[in-house]
Write an enzyme that holds these catalytic residues in place. Sequence first.
Site, PDB file in Angstrom:
ATOM      1  N   TYR A 274     -17.984  10.503   6.108  1.00 34.20           N
ATOM      2  CA  TYR A 274     -16.779   9.690   6.300  1.00 34.20           C
ATOM      3  C   TYR A 274     -15.544  10.590   6.316  1.00 34.20           C
ATOM      4  O   TYR A 274     -14.695  10.495   7.206  1.00 34.20           O
ATOM      5  CB  TYR A 274     -16.660   8.656   5.179  1.00 34.20           C
ATOM      6  CG  TYR A 274     -15.278   8.067   5.023  1.00 34.20           C
ATOM      7  CD1 TYR A 274     -14.823   7.078   5.885  1.00 34.20           C
ATOM      8  CD2 TYR A 274     -14.413   8.515   4.023  1.00 34.20           C
ATOM      9  CE1 TYR A 274     -13.551   6.541   5.744  1.00 34.20           C
ATOM     10  CE2 TYR A 274     -13.137   7.978   3.880  1.00 34.20           C
ATOM     11  CZ  TYR A 274     -12.717   6.999   4.740  1.00 34.20           C
ATOM     12  OH  TYR A 274     -11.457   6.480   4.616  1.00 34.20           O
TER      13      TYR A 274
ATOM     14  N   ASN B 119      -6.425   4.650  -2.313  1.00 35.22           N
ATOM     15  CA  ASN B 119      -7.461   3.621  -2.513  1.00 35.22           C
ATOM     16  C   ASN B 119      -6.867   2.216  -2.514  1.00 35.22           C
ATOM     17  O   ASN B 119      -6.468   1.706  -3.563  1.00 35.22           O
ATOM     18  CB  ASN B 119      -8.210   3.873  -3.828  1.00 35.22           C
ATOM     19  CG  ASN B 119      -9.098   5.087  -3.736  1.00 35.22           C
ATOM     20  OD1 ASN B 119      -8.611   6.210  -3.680  1.00 35.22           O
ATOM     21  ND2 ASN B 119     -10.394   4.870  -3.712  1.00 35.22           N
TER      22      ASN B 119
ATOM     23  N   TYR C  90     -10.196  -5.758   6.606  1.00 35.05           N
ATOM     24  CA  TYR C  90      -9.398  -5.824   5.375  1.00 35.05           C
ATOM     25  C   TYR C  90      -7.986  -5.276   5.570  1.00 35.05           C
ATOM     26  O   TYR C  90      -6.991  -6.006   5.435  1.00 35.05           O
ATOM     27  CB  TYR C  90     -10.145  -5.054   4.286  1.00 35.05           C
ATOM     28  CG  TYR C  90      -9.428  -4.943   2.963  1.00 35.05           C
ATOM     29  CD1 TYR C  90      -8.834  -6.046   2.357  1.00 35.05           C
ATOM     30  CD2 TYR C  90      -9.370  -3.714   2.293  1.00 35.05           C
ATOM     31  CE1 TYR C  90      -8.198  -5.950   1.133  1.00 35.05           C
ATOM     32  CE2 TYR C  90      -8.749  -3.601   1.067  1.00 35.05           C
ATOM     33  CZ  TYR C  90      -8.156  -4.713   0.489  1.00 35.05           C
ATOM     34  OH  TYR C  90      -7.534  -4.593  -0.725  1.00 35.05           O
TER      35      TYR C  90
ATOM     36  N   SER D 116      -7.247   9.515   5.575  1.00 36.87           N
ATOM     37  CA  SER D 116      -7.699   9.318   4.203  1.00 36.87           C
ATOM     38  C   SER D 116      -7.375  10.532   3.349  1.00 36.87           C
ATOM     39  O   SER D 116      -7.322  11.667   3.842  1.00 36.87           O
ATOM     40  CB  SER D 116      -9.211   9.100   4.201  1.00 36.87           C
ATOM     41  OG  SER D 116      -9.741   9.211   2.897  1.00 36.87           O
TER      42      SER D 116
ATOM     43  N   LYS E 292     -12.576  11.763   9.446  1.00 37.93           N
ATOM     44  CA  LYS E 292     -11.116  11.736   9.345  1.00 37.93           C
ATOM     45  C   LYS E 292     -10.521  13.105   9.691  1.00 37.93           C
ATOM     46  O   LYS E 292      -9.501  13.209  10.382  1.00 37.93           O
ATOM     47  CB  LYS E 292     -10.683  11.300   7.944  1.00 37.93           C
ATOM     48  CG  LYS E 292     -11.136   9.904   7.552  1.00 37.93           C
ATOM     49  CD  LYS E 292     -10.599   8.838   8.499  1.00 37.93           C
ATOM     50  CE  LYS E 292     -10.955   7.443   8.053  1.00 37.93           C
ATOM     51  NZ  LYS E 292     -10.494   6.399   8.998  1.00 37.93           N
TER      52      LYS E 292
ATOM     53  N   ARG F 235      -8.816   7.505  -9.382  1.00 37.64           N
ATOM     54  CA  ARG F 235      -8.321   7.321  -8.027  1.00 37.64           C
ATOM     55  C   ARG F 235      -6.896   6.759  -8.068  1.00 37.64           C
ATOM     56  O   ARG F 235      -6.455   6.190  -9.058  1.00 37.64           O
ATOM     57  CB  ARG F 235      -9.218   6.343  -7.249  1.00 37.64           C
ATOM     58  CG  ARG F 235     -10.658   6.831  -7.041  1.00 37.64           C
ATOM     59  CD  ARG F 235     -10.719   7.991  -6.072  1.00 37.64           C
ATOM     60  NE  ARG F 235     -12.076   8.451  -5.858  1.00 37.64           N
ATOM     61  CZ  ARG F 235     -12.647   9.468  -6.504  1.00 37.64           C
ATOM     62  NH1 ARG F 235     -11.966  10.116  -7.455  1.00 37.64           N
ATOM     63  NH2 ARG F 235     -13.869   9.845  -6.217  1.00 37.64           N
TER      64      ARG F 235
END
Length: 336
Positions: free
Chosen positions: A149, A179, A11, A124, A153, A231
């Site tokens: 996750y 995001n 993506y 992130s 990072k 977010r």
Amino acid sequence: MSVLVTGGAGYIGSHTAVELLNAGKDIVIIDDFSNSKPEVLENIKKITGKDFKFYEMDYADREKLEKVFEENNIDSVMNFAGFKAVGESTKKPIEYYINNVSGALVLFDTMRKYNVKKFVFSSSATVYGPENPIPYKEDMPVGTASSPYGSTKIFIEQILKDIYKADNEWSVALLRYFNPIGSHESGLLGEEPQGIPNNLMPYIVRVACGQLKELSVFGGDYDTPDGTCIRDYLHVVDLAKGHIKALDKLNEGNGVYIYNLGTGVGYSVLDVVNTFMKATGKDVPYRITERRAGDLPAFYADATKAEKELGWKAEKSLEDMCRDSWHYIEVSRKNG
């Protein structure tokens, strides 16, 4: 000289590949299609009118990776090969540590072997953890990760800082994403997760087109105006353009540079759902379910440093993000 783009059919990787090609860069893409599709590569060529080299492989395969460096004049690397779903990482921590951390170490070691020392890292906002107040600023201490996750990072950021301490010839950009949603305006590139989507927008569009029955909103009792998580959503094309600016920064001098890439505005899950319905005219049935492990109530960026030092600012609106996400689905259905 070429930019190596790992996970370049994914993506964010595919949108960044488009912006790199549009900026006149030569690129080499590697991807194993674990969370992407081969036709993405043709769509990148269709959008840009430019060709590039591609290798189908796992970026953690040292032997194949060395072959890529042997066969190409690579001077910088952007890594989009990390697994990225917060919820999934709480169920599959080992897989996340192996792919994200072990894979990155193989990549860094190979870069060192071939004297390639410019690296743009997809970090992130989760590295700020629950301890820091919002909006998040780059000079805040790294927090405690709320998911495996997030931990990957934090670990990779620290690894890169240690690499630079040991060898000041490295030039590293740590881009702390907020995001990303949306799709390329052509409708040829978008978020296409395998199986049931883990992220909000891909789920919304699949409910809107009837592929899924309803959207599950994880938690409606957070301390936010409407009870759902807040977010900082930004358009993936804006995010991709931030990588080009970061790469330019690396060419100015060695060091470790840290930037938030976000809009600086927080939207709730229901804000996104309602904006999507308004922008597209499509209905999105939803129900409130239990909170999801690893989710924070709210976070958004202070993005002034990126604007000041990189000349980068998110330009697209939430309506643009929703409209482009739906356009991608319409084009995909039309093309079969």
